[in-house]
Design a protein around this motif. Structure first.
Motif, mmCIF file in Angstrom:
data_model
loop_
_atom_site.group_PDB
_atom_site.id
_atom_site.type_symbol
_atom_site.label_atom_id
_atom_site.label_comp_id
_atom_site.label_asym_id
_atom_site.label_seq_id
_atom_site.Cartn_x
_atom_site.Cartn_y
_atom_site.Cartn_z
ATOM 1 N N LYS A 7 57.335 25.311 -45.733
ATOM 2 C CA LYS A 7 57.236 23.848 -45.648
ATOM 3 C C LYS A 7 57.622 23.201 -46.973
ATOM 4 C CE LYS A 7 54.171 20.149 -44.173
ATOM 5 N NZ LYS A 7 52.857 19.814 -43.640
ATOM 6 N N GLN A 8 57.189 23.796 -48.081
ATOM 7 C CA GLN A 8 57.556 23.280 -49.405
ATOM 8 C C GLN A 8 59.065 23.363 -49.628
ATOM 9 O OE1 GLN A 8 55.068 25.582 -52.044
ATOM 10 N NE2 GLN A 8 53.317 24.227 -51.733
ATOM 11 N N ARG A 9 59.704 24.278 -48.910
ATOM 12 C CA ARG A 9 61.162 24.427 -49.001
ATOM 13 C C ARG A 9 61.869 23.609 -47.917
ATOM 14 N NH1 ARG A 9 62.431 30.636 -50.707
ATOM 15 N NH2 ARG A 9 60.827 30.805 -52.313
ATOM 16 N N HIS A 10 61.148 22.702 -47.323
ATOM 17 C CA HIS A 10 61.672 21.752 -46.336
ATOM 18 C C HIS A 10 62.063 22.392 -45.008
ATOM 19 C CE1 HIS A 10 61.486 18.926 -49.582
ATOM 20 N NE2 HIS A 10 62.209 19.737 -50.311
ATOM 21 N N VAL A 11 61.379 23.463 -44.637
ATOM 22 C CA VAL A 11 61.552 24.047 -43.315
ATOM 23 C C VAL A 11 60.613 23.278 -42.394
ATOM 24 C CG1 VAL A 11 61.346 26.118 -41.900
ATOM 25 C CG2 VAL A 11 62.165 26.298 -44.258
ATOM 26 N N ALA A 12 61.190 22.498 -41.491
ATOM 27 C CA ALA A 12 60.404 21.554 -40.698
ATOM 28 C C ALA A 12 60.136 22.031 -39.276
ATOM 29 C CB ALA A 12 61.130 20.206 -40.666
ATOM 30 N N TRP A 13 60.277 23.297 -39.019
ATOM 31 C CA TRP A 13 60.059 23.805 -37.665
ATOM 32 C C TRP A 13 58.569 23.953 -37.356
ATOM 33 C CZ3 TRP A 13 63.829 28.407 -36.485
ATOM 34 C CH2 TRP A 13 65.154 27.969 -36.599
ATOM 35 N N PRO A 14 58.189 23.750 -36.095
ATOM 36 C CA PRO A 14 56.804 24.038 -35.712
ATOM 37 C C PRO A 14 56.562 25.547 -35.792
ATOM 38 C CG PRO A 14 58.106 23.519 -33.780
ATOM 39 C CD PRO A 14 58.984 23.276 -34.967
ATOM 40 N N ALA A 15 55.294 25.919 -35.957
ATOM 41 C CA ALA A 15 54.972 27.329 -36.156
ATOM 42 C C ALA A 15 53.816 27.771 -35.280
ATOM 43 C CB ALA A 15 54.637 27.580 -37.615
ATOM 44 N N ILE A 16 53.844 29.054 -34.970
ATOM 45 C CA ILE A 16 52.767 29.714 -34.241
ATOM 46 C C ILE A 16 52.344 30.910 -35.076
ATOM 47 C CG2 ILE A 16 52.139 30.983 -32.151
ATOM 48 C CD1 ILE A 16 54.436 29.327 -30.769
ATOM 49 N N LEU A 17 51.057 31.023 -35.327
ATOM 50 C CA LEU A 17 50.508 32.146 -36.071
ATOM 51 C C LEU A 17 49.985 33.156 -35.067
ATOM 52 C CD1 LEU A 17 49.827 32.953 -39.070
ATOM 53 C CD2 LEU A 17 47.513 32.128 -38.561
ATOM 54 N N ILE A 18 50.396 34.416 -35.215
ATOM 55 C CA ILE A 18 49.866 35.460 -34.343
ATOM 56 C C ILE A 18 48.975 36.370 -35.185
ATOM 57 C CG2 ILE A 18 51.666 35.389 -32.587
ATOM 58 C CD1 ILE A 18 53.049 37.732 -33.952
ATOM 59 N N THR A 19 47.787 36.651 -34.662
ATOM 60 C CA THR A 19 46.827 37.461 -35.409
ATOM 61 C C THR A 19 45.742 37.977 -34.478
ATOM 62 O OG1 THR A 19 45.400 37.528 -37.366
ATOM 63 C CG2 THR A 19 45.393 35.489 -36.071
ATOM 64 N N SER A 20 45.083 39.032 -34.931
ATOM 65 C CA SER A 20 43.917 39.557 -34.219
ATOM 66 C C SER A 20 42.655 39.033 -34.872
ATOM 67 C CB SER A 20 43.890 41.090 -34.296
ATOM 68 O OG SER A 20 45.037 41.635 -33.715
ATOM 69 N N HIS A 21 41.735 38.591 -34.089
ATOM 70 C CA HIS A 21 40.423 38.165 -34.565
ATOM 71 C C HIS A 21 40.489 37.230 -35.781
ATOM 72 C CE1 HIS A 21 39.141 41.297 -31.858
ATOM 73 N NE2 HIS A 21 39.771 42.210 -32.573
ATOM 74 N N PRO A 22 41.085 36.049 -35.634
ATOM 75 C CA PRO A 22 41.158 35.136 -36.778
ATOM 76 C C PRO A 22 39.766 34.661 -37.194
ATOM 77 C CG PRO A 22 41.865 34.030 -34.769
ATOM 78 C CD PRO A 22 41.662 35.471 -34.426
ATOM 79 N N THR A 23 39.555 34.594 -38.486
ATOM 80 C CA THR A 23 38.280 34.094 -39.006
ATOM 81 C C THR A 23 38.230 32.581 -38.811
ATOM 82 O OG1 THR A 23 39.143 33.686 -41.219
ATOM 83 C CG2 THR A 23 38.236 35.897 -40.785
ATOM 84 N N GLU A 24 37.040 32.030 -38.986
ATOM 85 C CA GLU A 24 36.883 30.575 -38.877
ATOM 86 C C GLU A 24 37.706 29.868 -39.954
ATOM 87 O OE1 GLU A 24 36.166 27.204 -37.132
ATOM 88 O OE2 GLU A 24 35.521 29.131 -36.310
ATOM 89 N N GLN A 25 37.783 30.454 -41.138
ATOM 90 C CA GLN A 25 38.584 29.867 -42.217
ATOM 91 C C GLN A 25 40.072 29.833 -41.839
ATOM 92 O OE1 GLN A 25 38.564 32.002 -45.927
ATOM 93 N NE2 GLN A 25 39.670 30.387 -46.988
ATOM 94 N N VAL A 26 40.566 30.911 -41.251
ATOM 95 C CA VAL A 26 41.972 30.946 -40.816
ATOM 96 C C VAL A 26 42.201 29.900 -39.733
ATOM 97 C CG1 VAL A 26 43.712 32.347 -39.603
ATOM 98 C CG2 VAL A 26 42.394 33.344 -41.483
ATOM 99 N N ARG A 27 41.278 29.795 -38.808
ATOM 100 C CA ARG A 27 41.395 28.777 -37.749
ATOM 101 C C ARG A 27 41.440 27.360 -38.334
ATOM 102 N NH1 ARG A 27 40.791 30.703 -32.651
ATOM 103 N NH2 ARG A 27 39.780 32.717 -32.408
ATOM 104 N N ARG A 28 40.554 27.088 -39.284
ATOM 105 C CA ARG A 28 40.528 25.757 -39.910
ATOM 106 C C ARG A 28 41.825 25.464 -40.650
ATOM 107 N NH1 ARG A 28 35.171 27.047 -41.180
ATOM 108 N NH2 ARG A 28 35.778 27.614 -43.295
ATOM 109 N N ARG A 29 42.296 26.422 -41.428
ATOM 110 C CA ARG A 29 43.551 26.221 -42.172
ATOM 111 C C ARG A 29 44.716 25.983 -41.223
ATOM 112 N NH1 ARG A 29 45.177 30.678 -46.213
ATOM 113 N NH2 ARG A 29 46.897 29.217 -46.510
ATOM 114 N N ALA A 30 44.787 26.773 -40.165
ATOM 115 C CA ALA A 30 45.879 26.614 -39.202
ATOM 116 C C ALA A 30 45.798 25.249 -38.521
ATOM 117 C CB ALA A 30 45.843 27.740 -38.172
ATOM 118 N N THR A 31 44.615 24.878 -38.088
ATOM 119 C CA THR A 31 44.431 23.589 -37.418
ATOM 120 C C THR A 31 44.805 22.438 -38.335
ATOM 121 O OG1 THR A 31 42.705 24.489 -35.989
ATOM 122 C CG2 THR A 31 42.758 22.102 -36.252
#
Length: 137
Positions: A84-108
Protein backbone atom coordinates in the motif's frame (compact mmCIF):
# COMPACT_ATOMS: atom_id res chain seq x y z
CA UNK A 1 9.57 0.55 -11.33
CA UNK A 2 5.88 0.51 -12.18
CA UNK A 3 3.60 -1.04 -9.61
CA UNK A 4 0.11 -2.42 -9.53
CA UNK A 5 -2.27 0.52 -9.73
CA UNK A 6 0.26 2.78 -11.49
CA UNK A 7 -1.59 4.81 -14.10
CA UNK A 8 1.12 3.95 -16.64
CA UNK A 9 0.58 0.20 -16.32
CA UNK A 10 -0.83 -1.59 -19.32
CA UNK A 11 -4.36 -2.83 -19.52
CA UNK A 12 -3.09 -6.44 -19.60
CA UNK A 13 -5.23 -9.55 -19.88
CA UNK A 14 -9.01 -9.58 -20.11
CA UNK A 15 -9.45 -12.03 -17.21
CA UNK A 16 -9.39 -10.52 -13.72
CA UNK A 17 -5.89 -10.81 -12.22
CA UNK A 18 -5.32 -12.47 -8.85
CA UNK A 19 -1.87 -12.31 -7.30
CA UNK A 20 -1.22 -15.09 -4.77
CA UNK A 21 1.64 -14.88 -2.26
CA UNK A 22 2.20 -18.09 -0.27
CA UNK A 23 5.43 -19.83 0.71
CA UNK A 24 3.93 -23.34 0.49
CA UNK A 25 4.39 -24.69 -3.06
CA UNK A 26 1.43 -27.08 -2.70
CA UNK A 27 -0.88 -24.25 -1.62
CA UNK A 28 0.37 -21.97 -4.41
CA UNK A 29 -0.17 -24.67 -7.01
CA UNK A 30 -3.62 -25.63 -5.80
CA UNK A 31 -4.76 -22.01 -5.52
CA UNK A 32 -3.46 -21.25 -9.01
CA UNK A 33 -5.28 -24.29 -10.40
CA UNK A 34 -8.56 -23.63 -8.58
CA UNK A 35 -8.68 -19.89 -9.32
CA UNK A 36 -7.78 -20.43 -12.98
CA UNK A 37 -10.70 -22.89 -13.23
CA UNK A 38 -12.86 -20.01 -11.98
CA UNK A 39 -11.63 -17.86 -14.88
CA UNK A 40 -9.00 -15.73 -13.14
CA UNK A 41 -5.55 -14.88 -14.47
CA UNK A 42 -3.40 -16.01 -11.53
CA UNK A 43 0.15 -14.86 -10.80
CA UNK A 44 2.00 -16.60 -7.96
CA UNK A 45 4.84 -15.53 -5.68
CA UNK A 46 6.59 -17.61 -3.01
CA UNK A 47 7.82 -14.80 -0.75
CA UNK A 48 7.21 -11.19 0.16
CA UNK A 49 10.62 -10.28 -1.29
CA UNK A 50 9.65 -11.86 -4.60
CA UNK A 51 6.60 -9.64 -5.05
CA UNK A 52 8.27 -6.55 -3.60
CA UNK A 53 11.01 -6.83 -6.23
CA UNK A 54 8.65 -7.65 -9.10
CA UNK A 55 8.15 -5.16 -11.93
CA UNK A 56 4.36 -4.92 -12.09
CA UNK A 57 4.22 -2.98 -15.37
CA UNK A 58 2.69 -5.93 -17.20
CA UNK A 59 -0.35 -6.11 -14.90
CA UNK A 60 -3.60 -4.21 -15.36
CA UNK A 61 -4.73 -1.36 -13.16
CA UNK A 62 -7.00 -3.55 -11.05
CA UNK A 63 -6.89 -6.98 -9.52
CA UNK A 64 -6.90 -8.77 -6.19
CA UNK A 65 -4.17 -9.87 -3.78
CA UNK A 66 -4.43 -13.17 -1.90
CA UNK A 67 -1.70 -13.25 0.75
CA UNK A 68 -0.81 -15.86 3.34
CA UNK A 69 -0.33 -14.40 6.82
CA UNK A 70 2.58 -16.68 7.77
CA UNK A 71 5.29 -15.75 5.30
CA UNK A 72 9.01 -16.08 6.02
CA UNK A 73 10.59 -12.79 7.05
CA UNK A 74 7.45 -10.64 7.02
CA UNK A 75 3.85 -11.46 7.83
CA UNK A 76 1.09 -10.99 5.27
CA UNK A 77 -0.39 -7.90 6.91
CA UNK A 78 2.99 -6.18 6.96
CA UNK A 79 3.50 -7.13 3.30
CA UNK A 80 0.12 -5.63 2.40
CA UNK A 81 0.99 -2.46 4.33
CA UNK A 82 4.28 -2.20 2.41
CA UNK A 83 2.51 -2.71 -0.93
CA UNK A 84 0.00 0.00 0.00
CA UNK A 85 2.87 2.38 0.80
CA UNK A 86 4.14 1.59 -2.71
CA UNK A 87 0.76 2.65 -4.12
CA UNK A 88 -0.59 -0.84 -4.80
CA UNK A 89 -4.30 -0.10 -4.61
CA UNK A 90 -5.75 -3.58 -5.09
CA UNK A 91 -8.14 -5.11 -2.56
CA UNK A 92 -6.64 -7.94 -0.53
CA UNK A 93 -7.62 -11.19 1.11
CA UNK A 94 -5.54 -12.64 3.93
CA UNK A 95 -5.46 -16.42 4.18
CA UNK A 96 -4.44 -17.97 7.49
CA UNK A 97 -5.18 -20.69 10.00
CA UNK A 98 -6.58 -19.71 13.37
CA UNK A 99 -6.09 -15.92 13.19
CA UNK A 100 -5.61 -14.25 16.55
CA UNK A 101 -7.88 -11.44 17.68
CA UNK A 102 -5.03 -8.99 17.03
CA UNK A 103 -4.68 -10.23 13.43
CA UNK A 104 -8.44 -9.93 12.96
CA UNK A 105 -8.44 -6.36 14.29
CA UNK A 106 -5.50 -5.30 12.11
CA UNK A 107 -7.07 -6.84 9.02
CA UNK A 108 -10.46 -5.28 9.72
CA UNK A 109 -9.00 -1.83 10.33
CA UNK A 110 -7.07 -2.09 7.04
CA UNK A 111 -10.15 -3.27 5.11
CA UNK A 112 -8.64 -6.69 4.44
CA UNK A 113 -10.89 -9.75 4.33
CA UNK A 114 -9.75 -12.96 6.04
CA UNK A 115 -10.43 -16.43 4.67
CA UNK A 116 -9.39 -19.15 7.08
CA UNK A 117 -7.42 -22.23 6.14
CA UNK A 118 -8.08 -24.95 5.39
CA UNK A 119 -9.76 -23.50 2.34
CA UNK A 120 -13.00 -25.42 1.94
CA UNK A 121 -15.67 -25.14 -0.74
CA UNK A 122 -15.71 -21.89 -2.67
CA UNK A 123 -14.93 -19.53 0.22
CA UNK A 124 -11.79 -18.09 -1.37
CA UNK A 125 -13.11 -17.83 -4.93
CA UNK A 126 -16.30 -16.21 -3.58
CA UNK A 127 -14.21 -13.71 -1.60
CA UNK A 128 -12.10 -12.97 -4.69
CA UNK A 129 -15.22 -12.43 -6.81
CA UNK A 130 -16.58 -10.09 -4.12
CA UNK A 131 -13.47 -7.91 -4.39
CA UNK A 132 -14.14 -7.41 -8.10
CA UNK A 133 -17.72 -6.34 -7.33
CA UNK A 134 -16.58 -3.53 -5.03
CA UNK A 135 -16.74 0.02 -6.33
CA UNK A 136 -13.59 1.01 -8.19
CA UNK A 137 -12.75 -2.53 -9.34
Amino acid sequence: MLLIGDEKATEGPTSPVVVVVDDDPAVRGSLKFALELEGFDVRIFATADEILHQNMADLPLSGCLVVDYNLPGINGLDLLRELKQRHVAWPAILITSHPTEQVRRRATSAGIAIVEKPLFSNALSDAVRDTFRRPGQ
